[in-house]
Design a protein around this motif. Structure first.
Motif, short mmCIF file in Angstrom:
data_model
loop_
_atom_site.label_atom_id
_atom_site.label_comp_id
_atom_site.label_asym_id
_atom_site.label_seq_id
_atom_site.Cartn_x
_atom_site.Cartn_y
_atom_site.Cartn_z
N PHE A 33 43.53 18.47 40.76
CA PHE A 33 43.39 18.78 39.33
C PHE A 33 41.91 19.05 39.11
O PHE A 33 41.12 18.11 39.06
CB PHE A 33 43.85 17.60 38.47
N LEU A 36 39.38 16.99 41.09
CA LEU A 36 39.95 15.69 41.44
C LEU A 36 41.10 15.87 42.44
O LEU A 36 42.04 16.64 42.18
CB LEU A 36 40.46 15.06 40.15
N ALA A 38 44.14 14.37 43.65
CA ALA A 38 45.09 13.29 43.34
C ALA A 38 45.89 12.92 44.58
O ALA A 38 46.23 11.74 44.78
CB ALA A 38 46.02 13.71 42.22
N PRO A 57 48.42 1.12 44.78
CA PRO A 57 47.78 0.66 43.54
C PRO A 57 47.84 1.73 42.44
O PRO A 57 48.15 2.88 42.72
CB PRO A 57 46.33 0.40 43.95
N ASN A 58 47.52 1.35 41.22
CA ASN A 58 47.50 2.30 40.10
C ASN A 58 46.60 3.48 40.44
O ASN A 58 45.51 3.30 40.97
CB ASN A 58 46.98 1.63 38.83
N GLY A 59 47.12 4.67 40.12
CA GLY A 59 46.31 5.87 40.33
C GLY A 59 46.30 6.35 41.77
O GLY A 59 45.54 7.25 42.12
N ALA A 60 47.16 5.76 42.62
CA ALA A 60 47.16 6.12 44.04
C ALA A 60 47.72 7.52 44.29
O ALA A 60 47.54 8.09 45.36
CB ALA A 60 47.95 5.09 44.85
N GLY A 61 48.47 8.06 43.32
CA GLY A 61 49.00 9.41 43.48
C GLY A 61 50.52 9.47 43.60
O GLY A 61 51.10 10.52 43.87
N LYS A 62 51.20 8.35 43.35
CA LYS A 62 52.66 8.28 43.57
C LYS A 62 53.41 9.23 42.63
O LYS A 62 54.26 10.01 43.07
CB LYS A 62 53.16 6.84 43.34
N THR A 63 53.10 9.17 41.34
CA THR A 63 53.81 10.03 40.38
C THR A 63 53.50 11.50 40.65
O THR A 63 54.37 12.36 40.49
CB THR A 63 53.45 9.64 38.94
N THR A 64 52.29 11.78 41.08
CA THR A 64 51.93 13.16 41.41
C THR A 64 52.83 13.66 42.55
O THR A 64 53.30 14.80 42.52
CB THR A 64 50.44 13.24 41.79
N TYR A 73 55.10 19.89 39.20
CA TYR A 73 53.81 20.46 39.58
C TYR A 73 54.02 21.38 40.77
O TYR A 73 54.87 21.10 41.63
CB TYR A 73 52.82 19.37 40.03
N GLN A 133 59.29 7.40 34.53
CA GLN A 133 58.65 6.11 34.19
C GLN A 133 59.00 5.74 32.75
O GLN A 133 59.39 4.62 32.47
CB GLN A 133 57.15 6.29 34.31
N HIS A 261 56.60 -0.92 41.41
CA HIS A 261 55.52 -1.90 41.47
C HIS A 261 56.05 -3.30 41.74
O HIS A 261 55.29 -4.19 42.13
CB HIS A 261 54.73 -1.92 40.16
N ARG A 343 38.32 10.93 43.20
CA ARG A 343 38.63 10.75 41.80
C ARG A 343 38.12 9.41 41.27
O ARG A 343 37.91 8.47 42.03
CB ARG A 343 40.12 10.89 41.57
N1 LIG Z 1 48.14 16.34 35.05
C1 LIG Z 1 47.04 15.73 35.51
N2 LIG Z 1 45.82 16.19 35.25
C2 LIG Z 1 44.72 15.57 35.71
N3 LIG Z 1 44.74 14.46 36.47
C3 LIG Z 1 45.94 13.94 36.78
C4 LIG Z 1 47.16 14.54 36.32
N4 LIG Z 1 48.20 13.80 36.80
C5 LIG Z 1 47.65 12.80 37.50
N5 LIG Z 1 46.30 12.88 37.49
C6 LIG Z 1 45.36 12.00 38.16
O1 LIG Z 1 45.75 11.88 39.51
C7 LIG Z 1 45.55 10.55 39.98
C8 LIG Z 1 46.86 10.01 40.51
O2 LIG Z 1 47.70 9.73 39.39
P1 LIG Z 1 49.22 9.30 39.55
O3 LIG Z 1 49.78 9.18 38.18
O4 LIG Z 1 49.89 10.21 40.50
O5 LIG Z 1 49.06 7.86 40.22
P2 LIG Z 1 50.16 6.73 40.38
O6 LIG Z 1 49.99 6.18 41.76
O7 LIG Z 1 51.49 7.24 40.01
O8 LIG Z 1 49.65 5.66 39.32
P3 LIG Z 1 50.46 4.58 38.43
O9 LIG Z 1 50.98 3.55 39.39
O10 LIG Z 1 49.40 4.02 37.53
O11 LIG Z 1 51.54 5.32 37.70
C9 LIG Z 1 45.00 9.75 38.82
O12 LIG Z 1 43.59 9.71 38.96
C10 LIG Z 1 45.41 10.56 37.61
O13 LIG Z 1 44.51 10.38 36.55
#
Ligand SMILES: Nc1ncnc2c1ncn2[C@@H]1O[C@H](COP(=O)(O)OP(=O)(O)OP(=O)(O)O)[C@@H](O)[C@H]1O
Length: 484
Positions: A33, A36, A38, A57-64, A73, A133, A261, A343
């Motif tokens: 992104f 960044l 992800a 952990p939070n922000g690890a990239g799982k949802t991406t 995406y 989620q 989680h 990031r």
């Molecule tokens: N659409 C987007 N635009 C910019 N940054 C994004 C976008 N989607 C995710 N990110 C960034 O990518 C990184 C990974 O986010 P992601 O939501 O995939 O993590 P996660 O492991 O699912 O976290 P959580 O457990 O908190 O849901 C984060 O730094 C997030 O801010």
């Protein structure tokens, strides 16, 4: 039965299912992104008929990763292969890749390159279903209607894309009956049949989560992707979810990929766990191998890789952080600042970093004197009666127990007496507002205070829950403890 205890044919032969029969292969996936990264060069496979957990952990990239797999995406780089039918089908995969096509389907077999497909094709052709989620149901529609809408494609096809369907042509009628039959089947399996005619928005939270899974199953998926299915569930609902997912895997042979989680859920039902941190894979294997991997332990606790890690001690803390703590507490308390170009630490992690470490020593609480309840603040020891093992309350892991003790809360009866003010204050003090209500700590504590048991406390007592101190009594601080 514990999924891990099951011997599957592929495991018996010493080969993991995800290696020799992957339903999904994620290859060198990168998602940027702007500047960044992800997800960076991520490769992993999901075994056909396995429950695979994606954790980190939070922000690890799982949802991406989920968003790339399900077409929300378009990945910056990488290939995502979905397969219908057994085996790796390498020749077909290469042929489709080379031809520039999106997929190739022949009878029951098929190869789909998801990075080339639109989200609606991924759900209807590649048959990948997902939940979110944040629950996304049609709140104004009834429960049954939600399940019928999920099957709109077969119904539309049967209608001949015309008013014929509405006029009651036999093909449409048959498809409609089949759709209703399928909906009723999944309503029964998710215990929602009595609510079929109620608006979906009237259902309690846990039931809405089950409805989301029923709706996904009504689309006839080969792969079911669940984004935090246990979030906000109480202990009973969480254990029912485990059974439902095992049923989907065992009786329908559906492959499940979940982000979760709740490590209790992950460790109990997963055949395979992939661990992400900072968008890269740091571990990949069975629950047994992953839970003792020092890199995983370090990622969850924020220990520098270069530092020497006392694995047994850290593992104990990891258990408390990963199994019983909410996402907010899972964020590492003392992570290194991210390197330039990587990031930034997510907001939740930053907030957690400001908190005192909960895993070592006695916790001094600066603002304990603001606690609205009657218990004396500070770090006093329990009275002559001794302390209870508060980790017998589902949701209170050893780390939270230490923080509660630091408030002067040692007994189930104290938790059982909490009113709104205490619940709100303690929720925010522990860093997870709302979870105390959702997990019904007060209700659990009332049962335990009377010497009763909950399903979770029985698991703690039998030593089944590795995160908690086993046994009804003998709290860390001595005394009789277990029975209130
Ligand atoms: N659409 C987007 N635009 C910019 N940054 C994004 C976008 N989607 C995710 N990110 C960034 O990518 C990184 C990974 O986010 P992601 O939501 O995939 O993590 P996660 O492991 O699912 O976290 P959580 O457990 O908190 O849901 C984060 O730094 C997030 O801010």
């Amino acid at each position: 039965m514990d999924a891990m205890a099951k011997k599957k044919p592929s495991e018996a032969a010493g080969v993991n299912r995800w290696e020799n029969d992957p339903v999904l292969s994620v290859e060198h996936l990168t998602m940027r992104f702007g500047g960044l990264v992800a997800v960076g060069d991520l490769t992993f496979e999901v075994g056909r008929g396995d429950i695979t957990a994606l954790i980190g952990p939070n922000g690890a990239g799982k949802t991406t990763v989920f968003n790339c797999v399900t077409g929300f995406y378009k990945p910056t780089e990488g290939r995502i292969i979905m397969r219908h039918g057994p085996g790796r089908q390498d020749d077909t995969v290469e042929a489709v890749t080379g031809s520039g096509a999106r997929f190739k389907k022949e009878g029951d077999k098929g190869v789909f390159l998801l990075e080339r497909m639109a989200d609606h094709e991924i759900s209807h052709k590649a048959r990948v279903a997902r939940t979110f989620q944040n629950i996304r149901l049609f709140g104004g529609m009834t429960v049954l209607e939600n399940l019928l809408v999920a099957q709109h494609n077969p119904l539309v096809v049967a209608s001949g894309f015309s008013f014929g369907g509405i006029l009651g042509l036999p093909g449409y009628k048959k498809a409609e009956e089949e759709a209703i039959e399928k909906a009723v089947y999944w309503l029964e399996k998710t215990r929602l049949v009595d609510r079929a005619d109620d608006p979906a928005s009237d259902l309690p939270y846990g039931a809405q989560r089950r409805l989301e899974i029923a709706r996904a199953m009504c689309t006839g998926p080969e792969l079911l992707c669940l984004d935090e299915p246990a979030a906000g569930l109480n202990p009973r609902e969480s254990s029912e979810l485990n059974e439902l997912l095992k049923y989907i895997r065992d009786e329908h042979g559906i492959s499940v990929l979940l982000i979760e989680h709740d490590m209790g859920v992950v460790m109990e039902i997963s055949d395979h766990i992939v661990v992400l941190d900072y968008g890269v894979k740091i571990a990949d294997g069975t629950a047994e191998t992953v839970r003792s991997d020092p890199r995983v332990i370090a990622a969850y606790l924020g220990v520098d890789e270069e530092e020497e890690i006392d694995v047994p001690e850290v593992r104990e803390d990891l258990s408390s952080v990963t199994k019983d703590q909410p996402p907010e507490e899972k964020a590492p308390p003392a992570r290194k600042p991210r390197a330039a170009g990587k990031r930034a630490a997510p907001a939740k992690a930053k907030a957690a970093a400001a908190k005192p470490a909960a895993s070592t020593g006695e916790v001094k609480v600066a603002d304990a004197d603001k606690y609205p309840g009657k218990q004396p603040p500070g770090t006093k020891k329990p009275g002559a009666g001794g302390a209870n093992n508060l980790t017998r309350i589902k949701g209170v892991g050893p780390a939270s127990e230490k923080k509660l003790n630091a408030l002067g809360i040692w007994n189930f009866s104290q938790v059982a007496a909490w009113k709104k003010a205490e619940i709100e204050w303690v929720g925010s003090y522990l860093g997870f507002p709302g979870r105390i209500e959702r997990e019904e700590w007060v209700k659990q504590a009332k049962v335990l205070a009377k010497g009763g048991d909950t399903e979770f406390s029985k698991r703690v007592d039998s030593g089944e829950v590795a995160t908690s101190r086993p046994g009804r009594g003998a709290a860390r601080t001595g005394g009789k403890g277990g029975k209130a």
